[in-house]
Design a protein around this motif. Structure first.
Motif, mmCIF file in Angstrom:
data_model
loop_
_atom_site.group_PDB
_atom_site.id
_atom_site.type_symbol
_atom_site.label_atom_id
_atom_site.label_comp_id
_atom_site.label_asym_id
_atom_site.label_seq_id
_atom_site.Cartn_x
_atom_site.Cartn_y
_atom_site.Cartn_z
ATOM 1 N N GLY A 189 -1.334 4.988 -2.580
ATOM 2 C CA GLY A 189 -0.429 5.336 -3.668
ATOM 3 C C GLY A 189 0.810 4.453 -3.652
ATOM 4 N N VAL A 190 1.664 4.648 -4.636
ATOM 5 C CA VAL A 190 2.834 3.793 -4.810
ATOM 6 C C VAL A 190 3.799 3.918 -3.633
ATOM 7 N N ASP A 191 4.116 5.145 -3.221
ATOM 8 C CA ASP A 191 5.198 5.356 -2.257
ATOM 9 C C ASP A 191 4.863 4.810 -0.874
ATOM 10 N N SER A 192 3.701 5.167 -0.344
ATOM 11 C CA SER A 192 3.348 4.669 0.988
ATOM 12 C C SER A 192 3.133 3.159 0.957
ATOM 13 N N SER A 193 2.602 2.633 -0.144
ATOM 14 C CA SER A 193 2.418 1.186 -0.269
ATOM 15 C C SER A 193 3.761 0.472 -0.288
ATOM 16 N N PRO B 271 2.199 -7.462 12.829
ATOM 17 C CA PRO B 271 1.544 -6.777 11.710
ATOM 18 C C PRO B 271 1.781 -5.269 11.759
ATOM 19 N N VAL B 272 1.865 -4.634 10.585
ATOM 20 C CA VAL B 272 2.046 -3.192 10.497
ATOM 21 C C VAL B 272 0.750 -2.492 10.886
ATOM 22 N N ASP B 273 0.842 -1.497 11.771
ATOM 23 C CA ASP B 273 -0.299 -0.626 12.064
ATOM 24 C C ASP B 273 -0.343 0.456 10.990
ATOM 25 N N ALA B 274 -1.369 0.432 10.126
ATOM 26 C CA ALA B 274 -1.467 1.383 9.017
ATOM 27 C C ALA B 274 -2.767 2.165 9.114
ATOM 28 N N CYS B 275 -2.741 3.415 8.688
ATOM 29 C CA CYS B 275 -3.951 4.229 8.731
ATOM 30 C C CYS B 275 -4.101 5.035 7.452
ATOM 31 N N SER B 276 -5.354 5.314 7.090
ATOM 32 C CA SER B 276 -5.686 5.993 5.839
ATOM 33 C C SER B 276 -6.816 6.985 6.071
ATOM 34 N N ILE B 277 -6.887 7.958 5.139
ATOM 35 C CA ILE B 277 -7.981 8.931 5.137
ATOM 36 C C ILE B 277 -8.841 8.692 3.903
ATOM 37 N N ALA B 278 -10.172 8.772 4.086
ATOM 38 C CA ALA B 278 -11.117 8.591 2.987
ATOM 39 C C ALA B 278 -11.875 9.891 2.737
ATOM 40 N N PHE B 279 -12.387 10.024 1.497
ATOM 41 C CA PHE B 279 -13.233 11.153 1.130
ATOM 42 C C PHE B 279 -14.565 10.621 0.617
ATOM 43 N N GLY B 280 -15.640 11.343 0.890
ATOM 44 C CA GLY B 280 -16.935 10.950 0.374
ATOM 45 C C GLY B 280 -16.991 11.005 -1.141
ATOM 46 N N ASP B 281 -16.238 11.911 -1.760
ATOM 47 C CA ASP B 281 -16.184 12.049 -3.215
ATOM 48 C C ASP B 281 -15.277 10.957 -3.776
ATOM 49 N N PRO B 282 -15.809 10.025 -4.592
ATOM 50 C CA PRO B 282 -14.996 8.917 -5.097
ATOM 51 C C PRO B 282 -13.843 9.361 -5.982
ATOM 52 N N ALA B 283 -13.917 10.564 -6.570
ATOM 53 C CA ALA B 283 -12.827 11.052 -7.415
ATOM 54 C C ALA B 283 -11.560 11.311 -6.617
ATOM 55 N N PHE B 284 -11.682 11.423 -5.295
ATOM 56 C CA PHE B 284 -10.539 11.723 -4.439
ATOM 57 C C PHE B 284 -10.224 10.581 -3.466
ATOM 58 N N GLU C 40 -8.930 7.017 -2.278
ATOM 59 C CA GLU C 40 -7.999 5.957 -2.640
ATOM 60 C C GLU C 40 -8.038 4.775 -1.673
ATOM 61 N N THR C 41 -9.011 4.751 -0.790
ATOM 62 C CA THR C 41 -8.975 3.736 0.259
ATOM 63 C C THR C 41 -9.130 2.311 -0.274
ATOM 64 N N GLU C 42 -9.775 2.143 -1.424
ATOM 65 C CA GLU C 42 -9.894 0.801 -2.016
ATOM 66 C C GLU C 42 -8.509 0.192 -2.244
ATOM 67 N N TYR C 43 -7.581 1.028 -2.745
ATOM 68 C CA TYR C 43 -6.234 0.537 -3.028
ATOM 69 C C TYR C 43 -5.436 0.349 -1.738
ATOM 70 N N ALA C 44 -5.659 1.234 -0.781
ATOM 71 C CA ALA C 44 -4.991 1.073 0.516
ATOM 72 C C ALA C 44 -5.424 -0.230 1.179
#
Length: 627
Positions: A268-272, A285-298, A300-304
């Motif tokens: 999303g905008v804020d964390s990015s 380099p920044v150590d960054a982590c994200s959570i993914a969901f199997g349902d593509p409607a939820f 956002e990892t592509e953008y992360a």
């Protein structure tokens, strides 16, 4: 980050039960696994669990002045402690450590209760002044760090970072507060200053409490509030430049640590934005982590990943699946009272993931409230325009009738789901906003509650929380609801979620967008710099265009949600039925059993979407089992 605990004899100067104080302190081990300390004297006991971040060797607590007059137990980070230290040294105070904790005791001696006005950061602390016989409790301006207190049945006062520590005390009253339950089922959390227990309270953000032995318990005092007042007239380019300058500085002061440091990156905008600023300030380099969901409607990892590649971040991703339902009891135990934001589940996992590599993580929380990022702000602005076109005596009966006769069609396309909007237009501004944010609307709660519960409420309605804050809210419709969220949703839901989920893994989370000088400056920006047409965070996004791609800045907002509706009809179907329709809930006396059956059946047949109410009931059922 740390856990704090304290006991004060409000009546006499009885001996502190050291073993009890130790057990209370130990319940918060997860908040500070690096060390523990206690300070005990007549009628007073302070304890501390430490997560070492700065001055690893010299920052043990509770910390006292050399003469023992002042002792503090403290949770948080004071980012301006180097400049405060220089100022206090110029006044003649001598420091023995390099940590920010010592600044607090000398700030108290120098400036008394007004010391909190000098602190920039996140904090909750209890300070004992032996000479003045005063216990001073304080919480940071935005409520990033928690602080609970309760008067025990034997005349002692207890305070702590989490309710679980107070519950250890044998004289702590576990009587539930029906008004807090009404708040919970309306908002999905229990707003300050209430807790689920009638005799326990949260110290509100931006408040302090001064207690003297032998005197009655006073009311908390407010030392800070955000003012949505016009500042200097800024062009868009000046506002964009000021935004980046202030955000970068807020991030920079939060990069000081003697332990590994990283960031959450949702896509999303804020964390990015936070990661973009970090990348320009850090050598590694920044150590960054994200959570993914199997349902593509939820998901956002592509953008992360896009942001991570742009800035060369070391990026890790973990997927959350329906089997995470097993975390419900774990989450309930973390929060100590009913808490129904389902994004607590992925937040717990992203904190767990971050802690594998870092001890401190920066987050993007606070951007939506300060810069009008939530979709509900856009809808509220639309409803306010509609309200302004029609007087209340005409509008209320007209839209009230339309709202009653229009069918509830959760299954239909969005443009046909007008019932909630019609109902909101029949209300005034605050009632309409309450209606739009409620986890369960008025009618749903009335159907759910038992007759006994309704009698206990004695006419109380959860909208009174917003009305109380509305007395100090600005006139502008957008600024008004932003203010209400900063007073309720931000500390009660968002920051509570992050604090408990991170502390469960001994992870410190820092929140640069909630740097109070930045918050004060953003509040002075014109409302149309925040919400312009359908675009929330307008000036923020414009300012970030050189730093982030358009597909991150201008795509539809997704939020950090989980696909509850599908889970409750599919893999978690039977678990929902056994929890909500079991003896514990049906025999609790709080609910109408027939309506519980109706709610579960209609959701699982696809006739209604009761996913948010069902989640709130699941979390309440888990609380009842562990209470």
């Amino acid at each position: 980050m740390c856990g704090i605990v304290g006991l004060l004899d409000l009546k006499e100067r009885r001996e502190v039960d050291r073993e009890l104080l130790g057990r209370m302190n130990q319940t918060q081990f997860h908040r500070g696994p690096d060390g523990e300390g206690r300070h005990v004297e007549a009628g007073v006991g302070l304890a501390h669990r430490r997560l070492a971040i700065i001055d690893l060797a010299g920052g043990a607590q509770p910390l006292s002045t050399p003469d023992g007059r002042v002792t503090v137990t403290y949770n948080g980070e004071i980012y301006n402690f180097p400049s405060l230290r220089r100022e206090l040294e110029a006044l003649g105070y001598t420091f023995r450590t390099h940590c920010d904790t010592e600044v607090i005791v000398y700030a108290w001696l120098a400036w008394g209760e007004r010391c909190v006005e000098r602190l920039r950061g996140m904090f909750a602390f209890g300070l004992w002044d032996r000479e003045r016989k005063v216990l001073f409790l304080a919480r940071d301006r935005l409520g990033i760090k928690p602080l609970y207190y309760a008067e025990m049945e034997n005349g002692w006062l207890g305070f702590s970072s989490e309710l679980k520590a107070l519950k250890v005390h044998p004289k702590f009253s576990r009587e539930l507060d029906p008004l807090a339950l009404e708040d919970y089922f309306a908002y999905g959390y229990i707003p300050d200053p209430r807790t689920i227990y009638r005799r326990a309270h949260k110290l509100p953000p931006g408040h302090y409490l001064v207690m003297r032995q032998g005197e009655a318990m006073p009311a908390p005092k407010c030392y800070w509030d955000v003012r949505f007042e016009p500042g200097a007239t800024l062009s868009e380019s000046e506002a964009m430049e000021g935004m980046i300058e202030r955000l970068r500085e807020a991030v920079e002061v939060r990069l000081i640590a003697d332990v590994p440091l990283g960031a959450f990156l949702s896509g999303g905008v804020d964390s990015s934005a936070v990661v973009a600023m970090m990348a320009g300030l850090m050598k590694d380099p920044v150590d960054a982590c994200s959570i993914a969901f199997g349902d593509p409607a939820f998901n956002e990892t592509e953008y992360a990943q896009h942001v991570a590649r742009r800035y060369g971040a070391r990026h890790r991703i973990q997927q959350v699946d329906p089997e995470e339902f097993s975390l419900i009891d774990r989450l309930s135990g973390l929060y100590d009272e009913p808490y129904a934001d389902s994004s607590a589940l992925p937040t717990y996992r992203v904190c767990e993931l971050a802690r594998q590599q870092v001890t401190v993580a920066l987050s993007g929380d606070g951007g939506d409230e300060n810069l009008a990022g939530y979709r509900r702000y856009r809808w509220h602005a639309y409803e306010e325009r509609m309200r302004s076109l029609m007087s209340s005596p005409i509008r209320r009966p007209l839209f009230g009738t339309l709202g009653k006769i229009y069918p509830k069609m959760d299954w239909a396309p969005k443009f046909l789901r007008a019932k909630s909007t019609l109902e909101a237009l029949a209300r005034d501004s605050v009632e309409g906003y309450f209606h739009s944010i409620s986890v369960m609307g008025d009618g749903l709660r009335q159907n759910l509650y038992s007759g006994r519960f309704k009698k206990q409420l004695d006419g109380y309605h959860a909208v009174e929380v917003l009305r109380r804050h509305g007395e100090n809210a600005p006139e502008n419709p957008l600024s008004r609801v932003q203010y209400l969220d900063l007073k309720t949703y931000l500390p009660g839901d968002i920051l509570t979620k992050v604090d408990r989920a991170s502390m469960a893994h001994s992870l410190e989370v820092r929140v640069p967008i909630l740097d109070h000088p930045l918050v004060e400056w953003m509040a002075t920006l014109p409302p149309d710099y925040k919400l312009r047409g359908r675009e929330g965070k307008y000036i923020f996004k414009k300012a970030l265009e050189p730093h982030l791609p358009d597909d991150v800045l201008y795509r539809p907002k997704m939020g950090f949600a989980v696909p509850l509706a599908a889970w409750f009809r599919g893999p978690l179907r039977e678990k929902v039925r056994s929890a909500l329709l079991g003896e514990r809930m049906l025999d609790s006396g709080w609910f109408d059993p027939a309506f519980l059956h109706t709610m579960v059946d209609q959701h699982q047949r696809g006739l209604r979407d009761y996913s948010a109410p069902i989640w709130s009931l699941l979390m309440f059922e888990s609380f009842l089992r562990q209470a």
